[in-house]
Design a protein around this motif. Sequence first.
Motif, PDB file in Angstrom:
ATOM      1  N   MET A   1      37.295 103.358  26.474  1.00  0.00           N
ATOM      2  CA  MET A   1      36.376 102.267  26.220  1.00  0.00           C
ATOM      3  C   MET A   1      35.170 102.408  27.138  1.00  0.00           C
ATOM      4  N   LEU A   2      34.164 101.575  26.928  1.00  0.00           N
ATOM      5  CA  LEU A   2      32.959 101.631  27.750  1.00  0.00           C
ATOM      6  C   LEU A   2      32.883 100.392  28.633  1.00  0.00           C
ATOM      7  N   VAL A   3      32.358 100.588  29.862  1.00  0.00           N
ATOM      8  CA  VAL A   3      32.141  99.477  30.786  1.00  0.00           C
ATOM      9  C   VAL A   3      30.712  99.552  31.317  1.00  0.00           C
ATOM     10  N   PHE A   4      30.173  98.398  31.677  1.00  0.00           N
ATOM     11  CA  PHE A   4      28.838  98.355  32.280  1.00  0.00           C
ATOM     12  C   PHE A   4      28.834  99.199  33.548  1.00  0.00           C
ATOM     13  N   SER A   5      27.766  99.965  33.783  1.00  0.00           N
ATOM     14  CA  SER A   5      27.700 100.803  34.986  1.00  0.00           C
ATOM     15  C   SER A   5      26.882 100.164  36.103  1.00  0.00           C
ATOM     16  N   GLU A   6      26.181  99.079  35.814  1.00  0.00           N
ATOM     17  CA  GLU A   6      25.333  98.468  36.840  1.00  0.00           C
ATOM     18  C   GLU A   6      25.178  96.980  36.585  1.00  0.00           C
ATOM     19  N   GLY A   7      24.619  96.290  37.572  1.00  0.00           N
ATOM     20  CA  GLY A   7      24.355  94.867  37.430  1.00  0.00           C
ATOM     21  C   GLY A   7      25.561  93.995  37.752  1.00  0.00           C
ATOM     22  N   GLN A   8      25.434  92.708  37.477  1.00  0.00           N
ATOM     23  CA  GLN A   8      26.483  91.737  37.801  1.00  0.00           C
ATOM     24  C   GLN A   8      27.765  92.004  37.037  1.00  0.00           C
ATOM     25  N   ARG A   9      27.666  92.656  35.891  1.00  0.00           N
ATOM     26  CA  ARG A   9      28.846  92.900  35.056  1.00  0.00           C
ATOM     27  C   ARG A   9      29.405  94.310  35.210  1.00  0.00           C
ATOM     28  N   ALA A  10      28.970  95.043  36.235  1.00  0.00           N
ATOM     29  CA  ALA A  10      29.444  96.417  36.457  1.00  0.00           C
ATOM     30  C   ALA A  10      30.969  96.449  36.431  1.00  0.00           C
ATOM     31  N   GLY A  11      31.518  97.372  35.636  1.00  0.00           N
ATOM     32  CA  GLY A  11      32.958  97.528  35.519  1.00  0.00           C
ATOM     33  C   GLY A  11      33.594  96.720  34.403  1.00  0.00           C
ATOM     34  N   TRP A  29      29.628 103.442  31.656  1.00  0.00           N
ATOM     35  CA  TRP A  29      30.566 104.521  31.986  1.00  0.00           C
ATOM     36  C   TRP A  29      31.713 104.471  30.992  1.00  0.00           C
ATOM     37  N   PRO A  30      32.333 105.605  30.703  1.00  0.00           N
ATOM     38  CA  PRO A  30      33.589 105.571  29.954  1.00  0.00           C
ATOM     39  C   PRO A  30      34.731 105.176  30.900  1.00  0.00           C
ATOM     40  N   LYS A  31      35.701 104.451  30.367  1.00  0.00           N
ATOM     41  CA  LYS A  31      36.879 104.035  31.133  1.00  0.00           C
ATOM     42  C   LYS A  31      38.120 104.356  30.314  1.00  0.00           C
ATOM     43  N   ASP A  32      39.072 105.014  30.933  1.00  0.00           N
ATOM     44  CA  ASP A  32      40.317 105.345  30.248  1.00  0.00           C
ATOM     45  C   ASP A  32      41.150 104.073  30.110  1.00  0.00           C
ATOM     46  N   PRO A  33      41.411 103.625  28.875  1.00  0.00           N
ATOM     47  CA  PRO A  33      42.151 102.373  28.703  1.00  0.00           C
ATOM     48  C   PRO A  33      43.608 102.455  29.167  1.00  0.00           C
ATOM     49  N   LYS A  34      44.165 103.658  29.222  1.00  0.00           N
ATOM     50  CA  LYS A  34      45.569 103.811  29.652  1.00  0.00           C
ATOM     51  C   LYS A  34      45.705 103.758  31.165  1.00  0.00           C
ATOM     52  N   THR A  35      44.779 104.429  31.880  1.00  0.00           N
ATOM     53  CA  THR A  35      44.885 104.509  33.340  1.00  0.00           C
ATOM     54  C   THR A  35      43.930 103.549  34.056  1.00  0.00           C
ATOM     55  N   SER A  36      42.992 102.967  33.320  1.00  0.00           N
ATOM     56  CA  SER A  36      41.944 102.089  33.870  1.00  0.00           C
ATOM     57  C   SER A  36      40.986 102.818  34.816  1.00  0.00           C
ATOM     58  N   VAL A  37      40.979 104.135  34.766  1.00  0.00           N
ATOM     59  CA  VAL A  37      40.066 104.912  35.597  1.00  0.00           C
ATOM     60  C   VAL A  37      38.689 104.930  34.940  1.00  0.00           C
ATOM     61  N   GLY A  41      32.697 109.505  38.451  1.00  0.00           N
ATOM     62  CA  GLY A  41      32.639 110.517  39.495  1.00  0.00           C
ATOM     63  C   GLY A  41      31.475 111.484  39.335  1.00  0.00           C
ATOM     64  N   SER A  42      30.926 111.562  38.134  1.00  0.00           N
ATOM     65  CA  SER A  42      29.788 112.444  37.878  1.00  0.00           C
ATOM     66  C   SER A  42      28.728 111.680  37.105  1.00  0.00           C
ATOM     67  N   ARG A  43      27.485 111.826  37.516  1.00  0.00           N
ATOM     68  CA  ARG A  43      26.399 111.151  36.803  1.00  0.00           C
ATOM     69  C   ARG A  43      26.256 111.686  35.381  1.00  0.00           C
ATOM     70  N   LEU A  44      26.846 112.851  35.101  1.00  0.00           N
ATOM     71  CA  LEU A  44      26.801 113.410  33.749  1.00  0.00           C
ATOM     72  C   LEU A  44      27.624 112.582  32.758  1.00  0.00           C
ATOM     73  N   ASN A  45      28.477 111.698  33.260  1.00  0.00           N
ATOM     74  CA  ASN A  45      29.285 110.838  32.382  1.00  0.00           C
ATOM     75  C   ASN A  45      28.584 109.538  31.998  1.00  0.00           C
ATOM     76  N   GLU A  46      27.482 109.198  32.658  1.00  0.00           N
ATOM     77  CA  GLU A  46      26.817 107.922  32.366  1.00  0.00           C
ATOM     78  C   GLU A  46      26.057 108.018  31.044  1.00  0.00           C
ATOM     79  N   ILE A  47      26.084 106.922  30.310  1.00  0.00           N
ATOM     80  CA  ILE A  47      25.448 106.908  28.994  1.00  0.00           C
ATOM     81  C   ILE A  47      24.535 105.709  28.826  1.00  0.00           C
ATOM     82  N   LEU A  48      23.623 105.833  27.867  1.00  0.00           N
ATOM     83  CA  LEU A  48      22.767 104.740  27.415  1.00  0.00           C
ATOM     84  C   LEU A  48      23.338 104.244  26.096  1.00  0.00           C
ATOM     85  N   VAL A  49      23.521 102.937  25.989  1.00  0.00           N
ATOM     86  CA  VAL A  49      24.064 102.328  24.778  1.00  0.00           C
ATOM     87  C   VAL A  49      23.035 101.326  24.270  1.00  0.00           C
TER      88      VAL A  49
END
Length: 151
Positions: A1-11, A29-37, A41-49
């Motif tokens: 799933m996706l989570v906010f990467s910045e601001g008051q709602r980060a995570g 950022w992408p978040k693994d729904p099974k592990t909640s990770v 860890g890499s800026r290459l994972n950040e996305i614009l939605v």
Amino acid sequence: MLVFSEGQRAGEVLKPEDLKAGGPPVRAWPKDPKTSVVRKGSRLNEILVVKLDPAELDEDTRARAADGVVAYSVICVHTGCPITAWVKAASGDKDVFKCVCHNSEYDPRQSAQVVFGPAPRRLPALPLAAENGALTVAAAFVGKVGAQTGR
């Protein structure tokens, strides 16, 4: 799933209704729904939605979208700077992603093709789906994330 990467709602989980139609884009950022990770860890994972009118999307973009919501790498393919602006295109009246470092512009409605500037190729797209009210990653990036190498 996706989570906010910045601001008051980060995570927090990013839902389609969190996005304003027509932009601006949200960074996530992408978040693994099974592990909640959260894969931050890499800026290459950040996305614009961004949520756009599905009727404005080309066929390839629409196929990767979740009800008009599209996602792309936040990393400009020119020299690897982050894309930080949502502005009117240099030519036309549509809003586009812009890397203000070297002025590359990308149209998210047309698979983030380059519409202005020195970028050598489109931004990598991240196919999405909407499941249980959340935005989820449907497949790997389409295209290589990061700047062109070997120059």
